[in-house]
Write a protein that holds these residues in place. Sequence first.
Motif, short mmCIF file in Angstrom:
data_model
loop_
_atom_site.label_atom_id
_atom_site.label_comp_id
_atom_site.label_asym_id
_atom_site.label_seq_id
_atom_site.Cartn_x
_atom_site.Cartn_y
_atom_site.Cartn_z
N GLY A 61 0.81 -1.21 0.00
CA GLY A 61 0.00 0.00 0.00
C GLY A 61 0.84 1.26 0.00
O GLY A 61 0.60 2.21 -0.76
N LEU A 62 1.85 1.29 0.86
CA LEU A 62 2.70 2.48 0.95
C LEU A 62 3.43 2.74 -0.36
O LEU A 62 3.46 3.88 -0.85
CB LEU A 62 3.71 2.31 2.09
N GLU A 63 4.02 1.71 -0.94
CA GLU A 63 4.78 1.90 -2.17
C GLU A 63 3.87 2.24 -3.35
O GLU A 63 4.24 3.01 -4.24
CB GLU A 63 5.62 0.66 -2.48
N THR A 64 2.66 1.68 -3.37
CA THR A 64 1.70 2.02 -4.42
C THR A 64 1.33 3.49 -4.35
O THR A 64 1.36 4.22 -5.37
CB THR A 64 0.43 1.16 -4.30
N LEU A 65 1.00 3.97 -3.16
CA LEU A 65 0.59 5.37 -3.01
C LEU A 65 1.77 6.32 -3.22
O LEU A 65 1.61 7.40 -3.79
CB LEU A 65 -0.05 5.58 -1.65
N THR A 66 2.94 5.91 -2.76
CA THR A 66 4.13 6.75 -2.97
C THR A 66 4.44 6.86 -4.45
O THR A 66 4.75 7.95 -4.95
CB THR A 66 5.34 6.15 -2.21
N PHE A 67 4.35 5.74 -5.17
CA PHE A 67 4.60 5.77 -6.61
C PHE A 67 3.58 6.68 -7.30
O PHE A 67 3.93 7.46 -8.19
CB PHE A 67 4.53 4.36 -7.19
N ALA A 68 2.32 6.58 -6.88
CA ALA A 68 1.29 7.43 -7.47
C ALA A 68 1.56 8.90 -7.20
O ALA A 68 1.32 9.77 -8.06
CB ALA A 68 -0.09 7.04 -6.94
N ALA A 69 2.07 9.21 -6.01
CA ALA A 69 2.35 10.60 -5.64
C ALA A 69 3.52 11.17 -6.42
O ALA A 69 3.55 12.38 -6.71
CB ALA A 69 2.64 10.68 -4.14
#
Length: 448
Positions: A307-315
């Motif tokens: 979850g963290l890496e998905t949202l960080t990548f999106a950001a």
Amino acid sequence: MNDERSRALYDRALSVMPGGVNSAVRAAIEPYPFFVQKGDAGHVIDADGDRLIDWVMGLGPLLLGHDLPEPVQAAIQRTASEGPMYGTPTEVEVDLAEFVARHVPSVEKIRFVNSGTEATVSAVRLVRGATGRNKIVIMQGGYHGAQESTLVEGDADTPAPSSAGIPHDFAKHTLPVPFNDEAAVQEVFDEHGDDIAGVLVEPILANYGIVHPVDGYLETLRELTDEHGSLLIFDEVITGFRVGGLGCAQSRFGITPDITTFGKIIGGGFPVGAIGGRADLIEHFAPTGDVFQAGTFSGHPVTMAAGLETLTFAAENDVYDHVNGLGEQLRGGLTDILADQAPNYTVVGTDSMFKVIFTRDGPAREGLEGQCEAGCTQNPECPRFGFCPKNAGDVKRAETERWRRIFWGKMREQGVFLSQNQFESQFISYGHTSEDVERTLEAYKHTL
């Protein structure tokens, strides 16, 4: 298409699983569902080797598509290699909690759980515990997981369980009202306001055809809950981190709920749920408060890392520009096709969500000038405004059986995988391309 292997697998599954599936919607397609072998970017390859453009995306969690970017994949593999789970806190769950609290307007503190259902179950228990009240207002046709408090049908005067196994005494504490009906929700608060713990609502009705709120409806819910000392819960299991980007749908509409439930994208494709909100409310959860909530797998490190890496990548990348741009292209193309071939039907959706609702009535073909160009937004100036779905009942009155029994299969024959019924949303991912959109539009044109 050759379904020989899927048919054989389903035959085996029927012997050991009810209906041959582990979630009811998967059996919606008759005579049997196809089985998937693997995913590839914006596509799936089924058990018989057929490649399909995938607009289901796991029913929403796969914002990045089936091929995860290298930093996301690396974080998942690294975390999994260090051990499955520990029964103690880990740093990555703190990191993800801080990320969500930084970006979502309503979230000061958060509790991670294991599914969207678990999140809404816990949110309902929380608002009852925090207010000392019993009744929950929900939207007719809205889906908030497989839980006793929301598997309720009927109206506020005659609520009844919508599933066997739920005592009628449970259902009497749930008050269903039509989405987008300000008079109905006002009446419920006039009658029951002193005993309403909260209103549970999707900011966009996203599990029943994608229905936008009419102007002022969410504001009315916010005002009524404030006036009566109730709490407003936004169910953003579907819309969270998909509509409105990192701020979620609540930032799009400018309404801050007291509590928000999450799922799907927040876990990067792994099982997850979460309840976030004002600190004084979330602190009612044990161990700081008297509302019990716990789970062996809550805050699972692999899920938290995904979850963290998905949202960080999106950001840090163009994820939302990409998926929302494809959404505009897809819904705009569908609007043009329907104007020519099926003017009664309605294009719905926003950002990276889309659907065609087989509505039975609409303006005359020559009266479509000025309609919403890329998905219904409940614009009163749109010539479709008097015909487009305003609530779940309107969607249910569409040609749902034609969609499921004829249209879905014909689209699959064209190499396009759509959600299994008229009600479930369809989703665009970072793995999809403009070519996927154009091929899909051609399939719609051919099938309609």
